[in-house]
Scaffold this motif. Structure first.
Motif, PDB file in Angstrom:
ATOM      1  N   LEU A  69       0.830  -1.206   0.000  1.00  0.00           N
ATOM      2  CA  LEU A  69       0.000   0.000   0.000  1.00  0.00           C
ATOM      3  C   LEU A  69       0.865   1.257   0.000  1.00  0.00           C
ATOM      4  CD1 LEU A  69      -2.756  -1.132   2.529  1.00  0.00           C
ATOM      5  CD2 LEU A  69      -2.987  -0.871   0.057  1.00  0.00           C
ATOM      6  N   ASP A  70       1.998   1.203   0.679  1.00  0.00           N
ATOM      7  CA  ASP A  70       2.921   2.339   0.682  1.00  0.00           C
ATOM      8  C   ASP A  70       3.417   2.617  -0.733  1.00  0.00           C
ATOM      9  OD1 ASP A  70       4.586   4.364   1.634  1.00  0.00           O
ATOM     10  OD2 ASP A  70       6.240   2.988   1.961  1.00  0.00           O
ATOM     11  N   LEU A 126      -8.172   0.718  -0.617  1.00  0.00           N
ATOM     12  CA  LEU A 126      -8.804  -0.249   0.287  1.00  0.00           C
ATOM     13  C   LEU A 126      -8.226  -1.636   0.033  1.00  0.00           C
ATOM     14  CD1 LEU A 126     -10.999  -1.247   2.283  1.00  0.00           C
ATOM     15  CD2 LEU A 126     -12.533  -1.456   0.304  1.00  0.00           C
ATOM     16  N   ALA A 127      -7.818  -2.294   1.114  1.00  0.00           N
ATOM     17  CA  ALA A 127      -7.337  -3.675   1.027  1.00  0.00           C
ATOM     18  C   ALA A 127      -8.159  -4.532   1.985  1.00  0.00           C
ATOM     19  CB  ALA A 127      -5.862  -3.765   1.383  1.00  0.00           C
ATOM     20  N   THR A 128      -8.700  -5.639   1.489  1.00  0.00           N
ATOM     21  CA  THR A 128      -9.489  -6.558   2.313  1.00  0.00           C
ATOM     22  C   THR A 128      -8.902  -7.960   2.200  1.00  0.00           C
ATOM     23  OG1 THR A 128     -11.017  -6.885   0.447  1.00  0.00           O
ATOM     24  CG2 THR A 128     -11.614  -5.239   2.098  1.00  0.00           C
ATOM     25  N   GLY A 129      -8.845  -8.657   3.337  1.00  0.00           N
ATOM     26  CA  GLY A 129      -8.285 -10.001   3.358  1.00  0.00           C
ATOM     27  C   GLY A 129      -9.208 -11.001   2.690  1.00  0.00           C
ATOM     28  N   ILE A 130      -8.638 -11.912   1.909  1.00  0.00           N
ATOM     29  CA  ILE A 130      -9.415 -12.962   1.254  1.00  0.00           C
ATOM     30  C   ILE A 130      -9.679 -14.118   2.217  1.00  0.00           C
ATOM     31  CG2 ILE A 130      -9.400 -14.660  -0.635  1.00  0.00           C
ATOM     32  CD1 ILE A 130      -7.730 -12.691  -2.243  1.00  0.00           C
ATOM     33  N   ARG A 131      -8.704 -14.430   3.076  1.00  0.00           N
ATOM     34  CA  ARG A 131      -8.839 -15.549   4.008  1.00  0.00           C
ATOM     35  C   ARG A 131      -9.061 -15.104   5.442  1.00  0.00           C
ATOM     36  NH1 ARG A 131      -3.686 -19.170   1.836  1.00  0.00           N
ATOM     37  NH2 ARG A 131      -4.368 -19.342  -0.347  1.00  0.00           N
ATOM     38  N   ASN A 132      -9.062 -13.815   5.673  1.00  0.00           N
ATOM     39  CA  ASN A 132      -9.308 -13.313   7.026  1.00  0.00           C
ATOM     40  C   ASN A 132     -10.129 -12.037   6.932  1.00  0.00           C
ATOM     41  OD1 ASN A 132      -7.467 -11.126   6.444  1.00  0.00           O
ATOM     42  ND2 ASN A 132      -5.764 -12.488   6.935  1.00  0.00           N
ATOM     43  N   GLY A 133     -10.426 -11.445   8.062  1.00  0.00           N
ATOM     44  CA  GLY A 133     -11.261 -10.251   8.085  1.00  0.00           C
ATOM     45  C   GLY A 133     -10.486  -8.951   8.071  1.00  0.00           C
ATOM     46  N   ASP A 134      -9.213  -8.986   7.665  1.00  0.00           N
ATOM     47  CA  ASP A 134      -8.407  -7.766   7.643  1.00  0.00           C
ATOM     48  C   ASP A 134      -9.013  -6.735   6.695  1.00  0.00           C
ATOM     49  OD1 ASP A 134      -6.702  -8.963   9.372  1.00  0.00           O
ATOM     50  OD2 ASP A 134      -5.007  -9.147   8.002  1.00  0.00           O
TER      51      ASP A 134
END
Length: 388
Positions: A69-70, A126-134
């Motif tokens: 993201l940076d 925006l970044a969302t985890g595929i295997r977790n709720g991050d």
């Protein structure tokens, strides 16, 4: 009397029997409990180790995500400097394939990254985890909000960040701050001599002093840094050599035949990579393979695979600092054509003959100015004119 004694004896015997049975049951229960404990203890240890490994993997994934993201946020700034606007399509940024802790492919397998909002002077990643709720958001001011505790960035990436800041400052540029720049404080040359110095302000780099080249606070960090740098250079050299060697094995029929549109796309991508390289490293790249370190266009591989073009070395112009990119057609429709791109984005397409005439004229001017004599063109002699 005798009957009473018999009854008492019988009662005592029954009590002894009950106690014996109770002791046997108690001992059996202890054995069962011990057996169950021994049976489950190894599995409990495996679960504990598995849990620890999962936590380490999750931390590494989040560090890699933060680095990604940076870079995206910084490259958005570079894109706007070049084209006057941010982009919603992240592939247009041509981000490099290799990161400090992994690759972009690793990030894409575990997180979905998108541009949530895009306006003239504003963007939200925006970044969302595929295997977790991050879930994590980064804006144009590099402010970060997440639904988990952010880990400290990897030390290797922080050292790269320090080098980026120092190199830009030493060349008189103002570096884009970035998400992790708060880990470093810069000291001016007036305080330290000829170079800016980055001083670590937070763990894991607290107290570390970083100059433009390789300067650490102790010999162990210095050796570690040299090893890391050597490994990185070795990997990059092997990648380039492997790409060139693989392409060299291709037959002429397997190589790519480029069109005018392909060459124009190539030069536009190279101009974008040159802009990013200067913002990241402080100077323009001198070699095509250096552009691969800041982009995913794979110039080295494409040069080796191209069938009908010849790519000339990058021509740097010292004053003012600029460059020229030149591609020449060697066969087919591009035969005899020369494509030239400069820093301003102006692209020229000329014939070889015109380019040769211009080069001869420039050489003539240099000779006249340097040696102070005039070169006159040879005139055609008439039929009746004799040699002296």
């Amino acid at each position: 009397m005798q009957q009473n004694e018999e009854k008492i004896f019988s009662a005592r015997q029954k009590i002894r029997q009950l106690r014996l049975v109770s002791s046997i049951l108690h001992l059996g229960l202890l054995l069962v409990v011990a057996f169950i404990g021994f049976a489950t203890l190894p599995n409990w240890g495996v679960k504990q180790n598995f849990s620890q490994d999962s936590q380490i993997e999750l931390r590494t994934d989040r560090q890699l995500l933060l680095e990604s993201l940076d870079r995206i946020a910084r490259y958005q700034y570079y894109y706007k400097e070049l084209y006057g606007k941010y982009t919603r399509e992240i592939p247009r940024l041509h981000l490099p394939s290799n990161l400090t802790l992994g690759t972009w492919e690793t990030v894409r397998r575990k997180y979905e990254i998108s541009v949530l909002e895009l306006q003239g002077n504003r963007f939200l990643l925006l970044a969302t985890g595929i295997r977790n709720g991050d879930r994590i958001i980064v804006d144009q001011s590099f402010r970060v909000s997440a639904n988990f505790v952010l880990p400290s960035p990897a030390k290797g990436y922080l050292l790269e960040e320090a080098d980026r800041l120092i190199q830009s400052k030493n060349k008189g540029l103002n570096p884009v701050s970035g998400v992790v720049s708060g880990f470093w404080e810069l000291e001016s040359p007036a305080e330290n001599g000829d170079s800016w110095v980055a001083v670590g302000a937070k763990n894991p780099v607290a107290g570390v002093r970083r100059y433009e080249e390789i300067v650490k606070v102790n010999i162990f960090d210095l050796v570690s840094d040299k090893l890391n740098a050597a490994m990185s250079e070795s990997k990059e050299s092997k990648r380039i050599l492997a790409s060139v060697s693989k392409s060299a094995l291709l037959s002429e029929d397997e190589k790519e035949v480029l069109t005018i549109g392909d060459v124009q796309e190539w030069l536009l991508a190279a101009r974008q990579a040159q802009h990013v390289y200067r913002r990241e490293k402080g100077d323009f790249a001198k070699k095509w393979e250096e552009l691969d370190s800041v982009s995913n266009f794979d110039f080295t591989g494409k040069i080796a695979k191209a069938k009908n073009i010849r790519v000339l070395p990058i021509e740097l112009i010292p004053q003012p600092s600029s460059y020229r990119l030149i591609v020449e057609g060697t066969s087919g429709d591009l035969m005899g054509e020369q494509f030239i791109m400069d820093e301003n984005g102006s692209m020229r397409q000329v014939r070889y003959t015109e380019a040769l005439i211009q080069q001869l004229q420039e050489t003539t001017n240099v000779l006249e100015n340097t040696l102070k004599f005039q070169i006159n063109p040879v005139k055609e002699r008439g039929k009746d004119q004799k040699l002296p």
